[in-house]
Write a protein that holds these residues in place. Structure first.
Motif, PDB file in Angstrom:
ATOM      1  N   LEU A 190       4.290  -3.569 -15.488  1.00 38.19           N
ATOM      2  CA  LEU A 190       4.663  -4.670 -14.575  1.00 38.19           C
ATOM      3  C   LEU A 190       4.786  -4.146 -13.150  1.00 38.19           C
ATOM      4  N   GLN A 191       5.437  -2.985 -13.006  1.00 37.01           N
ATOM      5  CA  GLN A 191       5.642  -2.426 -11.670  1.00 37.01           C
ATOM      6  C   GLN A 191       4.293  -2.065 -11.026  1.00 37.01           C
ATOM      7  N   ARG A 192       3.439  -1.410 -11.811  1.00 39.23           N
ATOM      8  CA  ARG A 192       2.130  -0.982 -11.260  1.00 39.23           C
ATOM      9  C   ARG A 192       1.279  -2.181 -10.856  1.00 39.23           C
ATOM     10  N   LYS A 193       1.510  -3.331 -11.543  1.00 39.59           N
ATOM     11  CA  LYS A 193       0.679  -4.495 -11.233  1.00 39.59           C
ATOM     12  C   LYS A 193       1.330  -5.414 -10.205  1.00 39.59           C
ATOM     13  N   GLY A 194       2.358  -4.912  -9.519  1.00 37.26           N
ATOM     14  CA  GLY A 194       2.844  -5.584  -8.314  1.00 37.26           C
ATOM     15  C   GLY A 194       3.942  -6.617  -8.503  1.00 37.26           C
ATOM     16  N   PHE A 195       4.581  -6.662  -9.679  1.00 33.27           N
ATOM     17  CA  PHE A 195       5.681  -7.629  -9.844  1.00 33.27           C
ATOM     18  C   PHE A 195       6.943  -7.120  -9.146  1.00 33.27           C
ATOM     19  N   ASN A 196       7.802  -8.072  -8.785  1.00 33.25           N
ATOM     20  CA  ASN A 196       9.071  -7.760  -8.126  1.00 33.25           C
ATOM     21  C   ASN A 196      10.094  -7.447  -9.226  1.00 33.25           C
ATOM     22  N   LEU A 197      10.306  -6.146  -9.468  1.00 39.02           N
ATOM     23  CA  LEU A 197      10.967  -5.717 -10.714  1.00 39.02           C
ATOM     24  C   LEU A 197      12.286  -4.984 -10.487  1.00 39.02           C
ATOM     25  N   THR A 198      13.321  -5.420 -11.232  1.00 45.01           N
ATOM     26  CA  THR A 198      14.603  -4.704 -11.295  1.00 45.01           C
ATOM     27  C   THR A 198      14.791  -4.272 -12.750  1.00 45.01           C
ATOM     28  N   VAL A 199      15.314  -3.044 -12.961  1.00 49.65           N
ATOM     29  CA  VAL A 199      15.409  -2.533 -14.337  1.00 49.65           C
ATOM     30  C   VAL A 199      16.825  -2.060 -14.648  1.00 49.65           C
ATOM     31  N   PHE A 200      17.131  -2.066 -15.969  1.00 47.97           N
ATOM     32  CA  PHE A 200      18.414  -1.503 -16.428  1.00 47.97           C
ATOM     33  C   PHE A 200      18.263  -0.913 -17.823  1.00 47.97           C
ATOM     34  N   ASP A 201      18.847   0.295 -18.005  1.00 49.65           N
ATOM     35  CA  ASP A 201      18.968   0.927 -19.320  1.00 49.65           C
ATOM     36  C   ASP A 201      20.258   1.752 -19.281  1.00 49.65           C
ATOM     37  N   LEU A 202      20.812   2.023 -20.463  1.00 50.33           N
ATOM     38  CA  LEU A 202      22.011   2.856 -20.524  1.00 50.33           C
ATOM     39  C   LEU A 202      21.693   4.317 -20.210  1.00 50.33           C
ATOM     40  N   GLN A 203      20.427   4.710 -20.381  1.00 51.43           N
ATOM     41  CA  GLN A 203      20.028   6.111 -20.169  1.00 51.43           C
ATOM     42  C   GLN A 203      19.526   6.322 -18.742  1.00 51.43           C
ATOM     43  N   ALA A 204      19.935   7.442 -18.144  1.00 50.57           N
ATOM     44  CA  ALA A 204      19.565   7.720 -16.747  1.00 50.57           C
ATOM     45  C   ALA A 204      18.085   8.091 -16.603  1.00 50.57           C
ATOM     46  N   GLU A 205      17.545   8.808 -17.593  1.00 51.63           N
ATOM     47  CA  GLU A 205      16.196   9.382 -17.423  1.00 51.63           C
ATOM     48  C   GLU A 205      15.102   8.300 -17.260  1.00 51.63           C
ATOM     49  N   PRO A 206      15.035   7.300 -18.153  1.00 46.93           N
ATOM     50  CA  PRO A 206      14.002   6.269 -17.945  1.00 46.93           C
ATOM     51  C   PRO A 206      14.264   5.431 -16.690  1.00 46.93           C
ATOM     52  N   MET A 207      15.538   5.302 -16.284  1.00 43.68           N
ATOM     53  CA  MET A 207      15.833   4.579 -15.030  1.00 43.68           C
ATOM     54  C   MET A 207      15.201   5.318 -13.857  1.00 43.68           C
ATOM     55  N   ARG A 208      15.360   6.657 -13.882  1.00 42.45           N
ATOM     56  CA  ARG A 208      14.769   7.477 -12.796  1.00 42.45           C
ATOM     57  C   ARG A 208      13.250   7.315 -12.778  1.00 42.45           C
ATOM     58  N   ALA A 209      12.644   7.340 -13.979  1.00 40.38           N
ATOM     59  CA  ALA A 209      11.177   7.254 -14.059  1.00 40.38           C
ATOM     60  C   ALA A 209      10.677   5.936 -13.475  1.00 40.38           C
TER      61      ALA A 209
END
Ligand code: NAD
Length: 300
Positions: A20-39
């Protein structure tokens, strides 16, 4: 353009949100884990500090969480999506859950004048990473049109199965066959090992007859037989799905004896320490129990 919130950046969600991000959507994300949030942040997505913060910043919220308890708490909990959502909210749950929860979510959101879509995902984590997933969608016509561009960005194959609830039900039918085949393949290949047969020749025979199946052809061939048992789809999640399938089948008075046996075979695998491994590693578990040699391609 809808603002998108994505909750659950695990083996599936991370790849889906990345597309979604690569295809230009306006994206906000959340996960309990820090590592995928950083990615995801590195790809340009906005990180949220909580489900509540994400929900206040999104018109469409996608959930890709392990199972029913996480989905229910995230969407309906006091600090959850609905409690913090704008009036434009559409929730699209893409996790594999039970039909009773999907129906409850659809009714609760409808009663709050918000929209709900169930769109569980088919194929493997590697497909999700490449944007090649398949989606089984339960949605009203207008809502289907609204989420279609998102699904097209995350996958190649989209089925509108019917009204809300039909996506989840289709997914349970699909996973019944996918997971039971995985257990059957484990038993058949353990026998191949017990007989001392050549693996490659035996697979050529199977793929030349009606015994062939997608689990053997795609999943076994790229995972366990290559010596890779890192989870794309974990045995713990496959066990959860067979439990959901049995509960839903019992609820509709459809007997499913083979699903019951397969579920308990997966219970054995979990008690043997295999719960966190890929579901193709049922083969290693079965070879271990049978006392026969593990099978790998000769190239390994
Ligand atoms: P996963 O365990 O890899 O990922 C789940 C993610 O959710 C994790 O990153 C975890 O930190 C996060 N999470 C858990 N509770 C949370 C909460 N309360 N708030 C925010 N984040 C939370 O699981 P997965 O393999 O990505 O599967 C996700 C769903 O998709 C499951 O329902 C699964 O059955 C289904 N599914 C998986 C596959 C597959 O091949 N892995 C394929 C199709 C469908």
């Amino acid at each position: 353009m809808d603002r998108i919130g994505f909750i659950g950046l695990g083996r599936m969600g991370r790849g889906m949100a990345g597309n979604l991000q690569r295809k230009g959507f306006n994206l906000t994300v959340f996960d309990l884990q820090a590592e995928p949030m950083r990615a995801l942040e590195e790809l340009g997505a906005k990180p949220a500090a909580s489900v509540a913060e994400l929900s206040r910043a999104a018109d469409v919220v996608i959930t890709m969480l392990p199972g029913p308890p996480e989905v229910e708490a995230t969407i309906l909990g006091p600090e959850g999506v609905l409690a913090n959502a704008p009036s434009s909210l559409l929730v699209m749950d893409m996790s594999t859950v039970d039909p009773a929860l999907t129906d409850r979510l659809a009714e609760t959101l409808q009663a709050a004048s918000r929209a709900f879509v169930d769109a569980p995902v088919g194929r493997l984590a590697s497909h999700a990473e490449r944007g090649e997933s398949l989606f089984m969608v339960g949605a009203e016509e207008d809502d289907f049109a609204r989420v279609h561009p998102l699904l097209a960005a995350m996958g190649t194959t989209i089925f509108h199965c019917g009204r809300p609830g039909t996506g989840t039900r289709t997914k349970l039918v699909n996973n019944f066959l996918a997971i039971v085949s995985c257990q059957m393949n484990a038993e058949a290949l353990a026998l191949t090992s017990g007989f001392g047969l050549d693996l490659e020749t035996t697979l050529d025979v199977i793929h030349g007859t009606t015994a062939t199946n997608g689990q053997l052809k795609i999943n076994y061939a790229t995972k366990v037989l290559e010596g890779d048992t890192e989870p794309g789809f974990a045995i713990d999640l496959a066990h959860k799905d067979l439990s959901l399938i049995l509960q839903a089948a019992n609820g509709t008075k459809v007997p499913a004896p083979i699903a019951a046996v397969a579920r308990e075979s997966l219970s054995l695998a979990r008690s043997g320490g295999f719960g966190g491994k890929d579901f193709s590693a049922l083969l290693d578990h079965w070879c271990e129990r049978a006392g026969v040699e593990k099978l790998r391609f000769k190239s390994q």
